[in-house]
Design an enzyme around this catalytic site. Sequence first.
Site, PDB file in Angstrom:
ATOM      1  N   ARG A   1       0.857  -1.181   0.000  1.00  0.00           N
ATOM      2  CA  ARG A   1       0.000   0.000   0.000  1.00  0.00           C
ATOM      3  C   ARG A   1       0.899   1.238   0.000  1.00  0.00           C
ATOM      4  O   ARG A   1       2.049   1.186   0.446  1.00  0.00           O
ATOM      5  CB  ARG A   1      -0.902   0.019   1.235  1.00  0.00           C
ATOM      6  CG  ARG A   1      -1.857  -1.166   1.348  1.00  0.00           C
ATOM      7  CD  ARG A   1      -2.687  -1.058   2.624  1.00  0.00           C
ATOM      8  NE  ARG A   1      -3.673  -2.129   2.759  1.00  0.00           N
ATOM      9  CZ  ARG A   1      -3.466  -3.258   3.429  1.00  0.00           C
ATOM     10  NH1 ARG A   1      -2.290  -3.451   4.045  1.00  0.00           N
ATOM     11  NH2 ARG A   1      -4.405  -4.175   3.506  1.00  0.00           N
TER      12      ARG A   1
ATOM     13  N   LYS B   1      -2.780  -2.198   7.625  1.00  0.00           N
ATOM     14  CA  LYS B   1      -4.018  -1.753   8.259  1.00  0.00           C
ATOM     15  C   LYS B   1      -4.223  -2.471   9.582  1.00  0.00           C
ATOM     16  O   LYS B   1      -3.872  -3.641   9.730  1.00  0.00           O
ATOM     17  CB  LYS B   1      -5.203  -2.023   7.324  1.00  0.00           C
ATOM     18  CG  LYS B   1      -5.271  -1.080   6.132  1.00  0.00           C
ATOM     19  CD  LYS B   1      -6.542  -1.301   5.333  1.00  0.00           C
ATOM     20  CE  LYS B   1      -6.669  -0.295   4.201  1.00  0.00           C
ATOM     21  NZ  LYS B   1      -7.912  -0.498   3.408  1.00  0.00           N
TER      22      LYS B   1
ATOM     23  N   HIS C   1      -2.288   2.253  -5.965  1.00  0.00           N
ATOM     24  CA  HIS C   1      -3.077   1.065  -5.632  1.00  0.00           C
ATOM     25  C   HIS C   1      -3.300   0.187  -6.853  1.00  0.00           C
ATOM     26  O   HIS C   1      -3.540  -1.018  -6.725  1.00  0.00           O
ATOM     27  CB  HIS C   1      -4.411   1.474  -5.011  1.00  0.00           C
ATOM     28  CG  HIS C   1      -4.809   0.603  -3.860  1.00  0.00           C
ATOM     29  ND1 HIS C   1      -4.114   0.580  -2.667  1.00  0.00           N
ATOM     30  CD2 HIS C   1      -5.812  -0.310  -3.712  1.00  0.00           C
ATOM     31  CE1 HIS C   1      -4.687  -0.284  -1.839  1.00  0.00           C
ATOM     32  NE2 HIS C   1      -5.716  -0.838  -2.459  1.00  0.00           N
TER      33      HIS C   1
ATOM     34  N   ARG D   1      -0.682  -2.337  -6.814  1.00  0.00           N
ATOM     35  CA  ARG D   1      -1.003  -3.377  -5.824  1.00  0.00           C
ATOM     36  C   ARG D   1      -2.019  -4.358  -6.408  1.00  0.00           C
ATOM     37  O   ARG D   1      -1.873  -5.566  -6.250  1.00  0.00           O
ATOM     38  CB  ARG D   1      -1.548  -2.717  -4.554  1.00  0.00           C
ATOM     39  CG  ARG D   1      -1.995  -3.685  -3.456  1.00  0.00           C
ATOM     40  CD  ARG D   1      -2.316  -2.882  -2.195  1.00  0.00           C
ATOM     41  NE  ARG D   1      -3.142  -3.605  -1.247  1.00  0.00           N
ATOM     42  CZ  ARG D   1      -2.673  -4.413  -0.300  1.00  0.00           C
ATOM     43  NH1 ARG D   1      -1.359  -4.624  -0.212  1.00  0.00           N
ATOM     44  NH2 ARG D   1      -3.491  -5.012   0.552  1.00  0.00           N
TER      45      ARG D   1
ATOM     46  N   HIS E   1      -4.492  -9.040   3.794  1.00  0.00           N
ATOM     47  CA  HIS E   1      -5.947  -8.978   3.975  1.00  0.00           C
ATOM     48  C   HIS E   1      -6.354  -9.796   5.190  1.00  0.00           C
ATOM     49  O   HIS E   1      -5.940 -10.948   5.337  1.00  0.00           O
ATOM     50  CB  HIS E   1      -6.665  -9.533   2.729  1.00  0.00           C
ATOM     51  CG  HIS E   1      -6.625  -8.611   1.559  1.00  0.00           C
ATOM     52  ND1 HIS E   1      -6.858  -9.025   0.257  1.00  0.00           N
ATOM     53  CD2 HIS E   1      -6.367  -7.270   1.476  1.00  0.00           C
ATOM     54  CE1 HIS E   1      -6.758  -7.993  -0.559  1.00  0.00           C
ATOM     55  NE2 HIS E   1      -6.457  -6.927   0.149  1.00  0.00           N
TER      56      HIS E   1
ATOM     57  N   TYR F   1     -10.045 -10.786  -6.792  1.00  0.00           N
ATOM     58  CA  TYR F   1      -9.070 -10.954  -7.860  1.00  0.00           C
ATOM     59  C   TYR F   1      -9.344 -12.206  -8.689  1.00  0.00           C
ATOM     60  O   TYR F   1      -8.848 -12.320  -9.804  1.00  0.00           O
ATOM     61  CB  TYR F   1      -7.653 -11.000  -7.275  1.00  0.00           C
ATOM     62  CG  TYR F   1      -7.283  -9.681  -6.641  1.00  0.00           C
ATOM     63  CD1 TYR F   1      -6.992  -8.567  -7.424  1.00  0.00           C
ATOM     64  CD2 TYR F   1      -7.261  -9.531  -5.261  1.00  0.00           C
ATOM     65  CE1 TYR F   1      -6.682  -7.354  -6.849  1.00  0.00           C
ATOM     66  CE2 TYR F   1      -6.952  -8.313  -4.679  1.00  0.00           C
ATOM     67  CZ  TYR F   1      -6.663  -7.232  -5.480  1.00  0.00           C
ATOM     68  OH  TYR F   1      -6.365  -6.021  -4.910  1.00  0.00           O
TER      69      TYR F   1
END
Length: 310
Positions: free
Chosen positions: A151, A182, A251, A254, A277, A286
Amino acid sequence: MHEKLRAHLVHLEVERRLAPRTLAIYADAFAKLQACADDAAVPLADARTHHVRRWAAQLHGQGLAPRSIALVLSAWRGFYRWLARDGKVATNPVLGVRAPKAALPLPKALSVDQAVALAEHAPEPGGSGDAAMLALRDHCIVELLYGCGLRVAELTGLDVRSSAAAAGWIDCADANAFVLGKGSKRRSVPVGAHALQALGRWLEVRSRWASADEAALFVSRRGTRLSAGQLRLRLKGNALAAQLPTHVHPHMLRHSFASHLLQSSGDLRAVQELLGHANISTTQVYTKLDFGHLSKIYDAAHPRAKKRAL
């Protein structure tokens, strides 16, 4: 328009001081409410939840997008809340009524050729001025964004070396990047040979801009930590210089990392770990992005895929 709807619009304009554009949106929503109520021969004050659900379904059937229906319902909800405040209705019939779910847009990714073209848009060797410094730094950034799937905040948060205060760093000896993602969750990501080479070239010249006590790995010409906004502008310019036919943002690299890795490996769980994630459902998007690749495999491999020539 019904007098109560007109009075509410005046309230929104005078007391709430909504902008003209917002008032126009409310007026359009109230016109839809009036039309639905008239068609059903239901007075506005007598509308119930099942009426509102049916009217929302009718709007959806007429082609109104889920996001637009959500705005309409929000306006209706506010109108009935206003009526209830003055004792004109006992309950708000719009409470609990939700718009249809909007389909989540697929993340935009570069093709493999486009991503490689951007990564290989390397600086000319031998330069020593600011332009050469920028080229070395930007090339390293692209290699890390695409090669590690970082990120933008994870990349700009990287420090030159590990420390208790460091949000992230790269261990060149072990070829691993340690980042703070995150939810303040740390993870490690392998760093490829091309990224390590680009990093080495940047580290050789970084001290020309960065002072000895500057911890940031990527700095601006002023010697301060590179911001996300500065990075986005530089990436956009480099993508144009590489003649890519689309607007490129961090992004997107990414997304490209995830899509291309999944396309080659098929290992969804590994891609989840590399992206950081928390839930695999986030990574599963994806698999949809890769549908075109799967279709090509099917057409090439399945004996019943191609139509026989007549």
